[in-house]
Each structure stands twice: as C-alpha cells, then as structure tokens.
Design an enzyme around this catalytic site. Structure first.
Site, PDB file in Angstrom:
ATOM      1  N   ARG A  40      -1.322 -26.941  13.154  1.00 48.63           N
ATOM      2  CA  ARG A  40      -2.293 -25.989  12.343  1.00 48.63           C
ATOM      3  C   ARG A  40      -2.079 -25.144  11.437  1.00 48.63           C
ATOM      4  O   ARG A  40      -0.882 -24.793  11.370  1.00 48.63           O
ATOM      5  CB  ARG A  40      -3.382 -25.189  13.424  1.00 48.63           C
ATOM      6  CG  ARG A  40      -4.149 -26.057  14.305  1.00 48.63           C
ATOM      7  CD  ARG A  40      -4.659 -24.999  15.430  1.00 48.63           C
ATOM      8  NE  ARG A  40      -5.691 -25.620  16.150  1.00 48.63           N
ATOM      9  CZ  ARG A  40      -6.160 -25.167  17.335  1.00 48.63           C
ATOM     10  NH1 ARG A  40      -5.643 -23.932  17.844  1.00 48.63           N
ATOM     11  NH2 ARG A  40      -7.057 -25.748  18.009  1.00 48.63           N
ATOM     12  N   GLY A  94      -6.058  10.084  -1.084  1.00 47.47           N
ATOM     13  CA  GLY A  94      -7.329  11.036  -1.045  1.00 47.47           C
ATOM     14  C   GLY A  94      -7.178  12.367  -0.779  1.00 47.47           C
ATOM     15  O   GLY A  94      -7.278  13.442  -1.511  1.00 47.47           O
ATOM     16  N   MET A 148      -3.809  -5.497   6.631  1.00 48.70           N
ATOM     17  CA  MET A 148      -4.122  -4.278   5.918  1.00 48.70           C
ATOM     18  C   MET A 148      -3.326  -3.852   4.625  1.00 48.70           C
ATOM     19  O   MET A 148      -2.712  -4.790   4.212  1.00 48.70           O
ATOM     20  CB  MET A 148      -4.194  -3.064   6.862  1.00 48.70           C
ATOM     21  CG  MET A 148      -5.255  -3.154   7.794  1.00 48.70           C
ATOM     22  SD  MET A 148      -5.305  -1.472   8.879  1.00 48.70           S
ATOM     23  CE  MET A 148      -6.916  -1.539   9.630  1.00 48.70           C
ATOM     24  N   GLY A 149      -3.768  -2.891   4.079  1.00 47.67           N
ATOM     25  CA  GLY A 149      -2.989  -2.553   2.920  1.00 47.67           C
ATOM     26  C   GLY A 149      -3.780  -2.083   1.822  1.00 47.67           C
ATOM     27  O   GLY A 149      -3.337  -1.769   0.542  1.00 47.67           O
ATOM     28  N   THR A 160       0.915   7.015   4.691  1.00 44.90           N
ATOM     29  CA  THR A 160       0.082   5.753   4.610  1.00 44.90           C
ATOM     30  C   THR A 160       0.849   4.615   5.192  1.00 44.90           C
ATOM     31  O   THR A 160       1.801   4.403   4.697  1.00 44.90           O
ATOM     32  CB  THR A 160      -0.668   5.417   3.283  1.00 44.90           C
ATOM     33  OG1 THR A 160      -1.192   4.422   3.500  1.00 44.90           O
ATOM     34  CG2 THR A 160       0.289   5.383   2.086  1.00 44.90           C
ATOM     35  N   ILE A 161       0.147   3.855   5.940  1.00 41.98           N
ATOM     36  CA  ILE A 161       0.742   2.507   6.218  1.00 41.98           C
ATOM     37  C   ILE A 161       0.705   1.579   4.956  1.00 41.98           C
ATOM     38  O   ILE A 161       1.505   0.653   5.215  1.00 41.98           O
ATOM     39  CB  ILE A 161       0.204   1.775   7.335  1.00 41.98           C
ATOM     40  CG1 ILE A 161      -1.330   1.289   7.063  1.00 41.98           C
ATOM     41  CG2 ILE A 161       0.169   2.728   8.468  1.00 41.98           C
ATOM     42  CD1 ILE A 161      -1.790   0.399   8.112  1.00 41.98           C
ATOM     43  N   ASP A 162      -0.080   1.890   4.201  1.00 46.16           N
ATOM     44  CA  ASP A 162      -0.154   1.015   2.920  1.00 46.16           C
ATOM     45  C   ASP A 162       1.015   1.036   2.010  1.00 46.16           C
ATOM     46  O   ASP A 162       1.076   0.302   1.212  1.00 46.16           O
ATOM     47  CB  ASP A 162      -1.382   1.195   1.957  1.00 46.16           C
ATOM     48  CG  ASP A 162      -2.650   1.236   2.923  1.00 46.16           C
ATOM     49  OD1 ASP A 162      -2.673   0.460   3.972  1.00 46.16           O
ATOM     50  OD2 ASP A 162      -3.792   1.794   2.614  1.00 46.16           O
ATOM     51  N   GLY A 197      -6.801   8.300   7.471  1.00 46.24           N
ATOM     52  CA  GLY A 197      -6.449   7.563   8.368  1.00 46.24           C
ATOM     53  C   GLY A 197      -5.138   7.899   9.172  1.00 46.24           C
ATOM     54  O   GLY A 197      -4.348   8.535   8.332  1.00 46.24           O
TER      55      GLY A 197
END
Ligand code: F6P
Length: 357
Positions: free
Chosen positions: A173, A115, A180-181, A136-138, A10
């Site tokens: 509310r 990966g 994400m992650g 990675t942003i994760d 990504g």
C-alpha cells in the site's frame, strides 16, 4: 534574590528539563525560584505559582509535558494569526506587574515559542527583566539552530514510519503520515529522512500530486510495491490554501487534514490502496530524548547565567554545539523555514526521495 519562570504556548518534551536546570543553577547561587502556573496567566492577581526548590524538581528531567501547566490562549496571547501581532493590553500588563513587584521577582524566565517570546519582548520593552528560552517542537525559531523538543518529535515520527513501513510492505500500500510543524517543514524533513520515507511534502516546496503519483507508479514498475509518504500539516493544497480544522480562540488556525486529502488523491491517481495516519499530539507527548534533556538543561543553566549577569531582553540560543544568547528581537516575528535549495533538501533528493516538485 528571587527569580520567576513560566512556560507558555504548547507543551514540549524537555520543558521540565529546563525547569530542572533553572532550579538547580539558581539554588547554587542561593536564589529562590517561583514557577508561575499556566503560562502568563499565573502572573495575574492574586498570582498562581509555586516555590520550586531542588527537592520539588526531583525526577522531572525525564517527564514530558510541564509541571507548571501551560496554555496557548488567555490574556497574554501575542499572535492572532500568521504574521499578525497583537499587543497585550496595558491593564493586563499592569496587573501582572503588581504580582512581580509583590513577589519581588528580579528576573522572569519565559520559556516559549514565537508567540510567547513576542509577549516577552513587549514586556522587556516596557521595562521588565525578561530572559527568553526558545521552545517548540517545530524548530522554526530564528536565531537558534535548534530548539529542545524537536528531537523528541522527530523520534516519534521515525517510530511511526518504522511501524507504517511493515504494514505498508505487507499490503503493498501507500501509507501517508501527516506530521506537525505548523508552517515549517522541519519535522517532516528530518523525520522523513530518518524514517526512510519515499516522499516528503513540505510547506516550503510547492508539490504536484500528479508528479508524486508518477513517482509511485515508477517505483511499482521497479518492484517497490509500497510507498511511505510524509506530509507536513502546513503543506499547501493545490489551490495554495492550507488544510485547516478550526480557528483557535486566539485567532490562529489549527492545521490538519492534508494527509487525508493527499491520500485520496494518490489513491485515485495510482489505483493503489492508500491509507493515511495523523500522528498529532503523540509528537508532543512522552519522555524527552537524551538530546532534548541535555539541551533543556543547558538552556536552563544559561538562562540563570543571563539573570546573574543582568543581561535582560536576551534569548538563550544554540549555535554550532555552543549555548549562548541573542537579543529576543532577533528570534521573533519571522519563522525559520526549510530552504528549498538547502543542503538537507538536496541530500533528501540525492538519496532518491521525491519532494513532489
Ligand atoms: O507549535 C507546536 C504545535 O504542536 C504545532 O506543530 C501544531 O500545529 C500545534 O502546536 C498544535 O497546537 P494545539 O495543541 O493547540 O492543537
């Protein structure tokens, strides 16, 4: 000397900063840089690449995405699911190697997550001159305290929560924000704390929606009539399953949908009007933050230094304000997850954030 760079998996804010850093540092050494397009695919004959000179990278530091293109599918995908690893077939590796030889590439910098670096490790073990850069942003890669892109993603979450806060207050509310992650809760935890979330639900901490509902009712009783809930896309359903949208061609599941599920459940348990919002790829797009531009630049410069020293099979790593390197195998095949009893989780609880446990 000529070196190659590719980014795979990504995209991520700060990728162009790495490319900018690599090209800048390599040109100081009089080296030529070849940028392979669309990840490893660019290595396949006849080779899809462009020569990157400093003038080709002017102004890219501030751009999101990657000027080289990327893919998380294709012939080199090393991961086929959580924990499952597939080897890149020998005939594909042989074809790619021919391109490397024809172009006389003496070092190949792979900017990728778990990966892509697993593929890089395979190639290194087969004799390729590989250097890894974590991306990675994760923020879930082991052996590095932080990856570039994470700060930009967290900033987007914070911006989203700031916006949801005003509308949640106005309508009294519950607003649920899915972030994400993948299997790690870092984006949810950092974004949630910084954005003033009242509830943060993580993949690493099993939660009970009824407890969250009681927490929200108690807030209501105290006069806090709106509640912000951040839920990580990889947070589990009560059954222990993941909420998924589809399976990618590579076999990895696409996560998504937990925000809606949590929102419906909270609405029925509390009787309060509830809306959910999924931030999705907004977290991956756009300009990198200053921190990610600096991290990306430093990572690119360190990658060239490793190439100069011939230290292959290593991944650039960020540790305690210092950029260094570690063997690639220390970083891959096991994710760095949020520690349920770690200091950050404790800090979140200390300021009254509910984690649903
Ligand atoms: O790994 C980065 C990431 O953005 C995850 O947070 C998310 O689950 C996944 O990639 C989305 O991938 P895709 O862009 O293929 O939908």
């Amino acid at each position: 000397m000529r070196i190659g760079i590719l980014n795979s998996g990504g995209d991520c804010p700060g990728l162009n900063a790495v490319i900018h850093g690599v090209v800048g540092a390599a040109s100081q050494l009089g080296w030529e840089v070849i940028g392979f397009k669309d990840g490893f695919e660019g290595l396949l004959p006849p080779g899809d690449y462009k020569v990157l000179r400093p003038q080709d990278t002017l102004g890219i530091l501030k751009l999101g995405g990657t000027i080289l293109g990327t893919t998380n599918k294709g012939h080199f995908a090393a991961k086929v699911g959580k924990g499952d690893i597939a080897e890149v077939p020998a005939d594909i590796v042989a074809k790619a190697k021919r391109t490397m030889e024809q172009l006389e590439i003496r070092a190949l910098i792979i900017v990728g997550g778990d990966g892509s670096l697993t593929t890089g490790l395979q190639l290194y073990r087969e004799g390729w001159p590989i250097i890894g850069v974590p991306k990675t942003i994760d923020n879930d890669l082991r052996a590095t305290a932080m990856t570039f892109g994470f700060d930009s993603a967290v900033s987007t979450v914070v911006d989203g929560l700031d916006r949801l806060h005003t509308t949640a207050e106005s309508h009294k509310r519950i607003m649920v924000l899915e972030v994400m992650g993948r299997h790690a809760g870092w984006i949810a935890l950092w974004g949630g704390i910084a954005g003033g979330a009242d509830v943060i639900l993580l993949p690493e901490i099993p939660y009970d929606t009824e407890k969250v509902a009681e927490f929200i009712k108690a807030r209501d009783a105290q006069g806090h009539h709106s509640t912000l809930v951040v839920v990580a896309e990889g947070a589990h359903l009560p059954s222990g399953e993941l909420a998924t949208i589809a399976e990618n061609a590579g076999g990895e599941v696409r996560l998504g949908g937990i925000g809606d599920i949590v929102a419906h459940r909270l609405e029925s348990l509390t009787g309060k009007e509830t809306r959910s919002c999924t931030l999705g790829h907004l977290q991956r797009g756009g300009a990198p933050t200053a921190l990610d531009r600096i991290l990306g630049t430093r990572f690119g410069v360190m990658a060239v230094k490793l190439a100069e020293e011939g230290r292959f099979g290593r991944m650039v790593s960020y540790q305690a304000y210092h950029v260094d390197s570690v063997p690639i195998e220390e970083a891959v095949n096991q994710l760095r997850l949020v520690e349920p009893d770690g200091e950050m989780v404790k800090a979140a609880k200390a300021v009254g954030i509910c984690l649903g446990d």
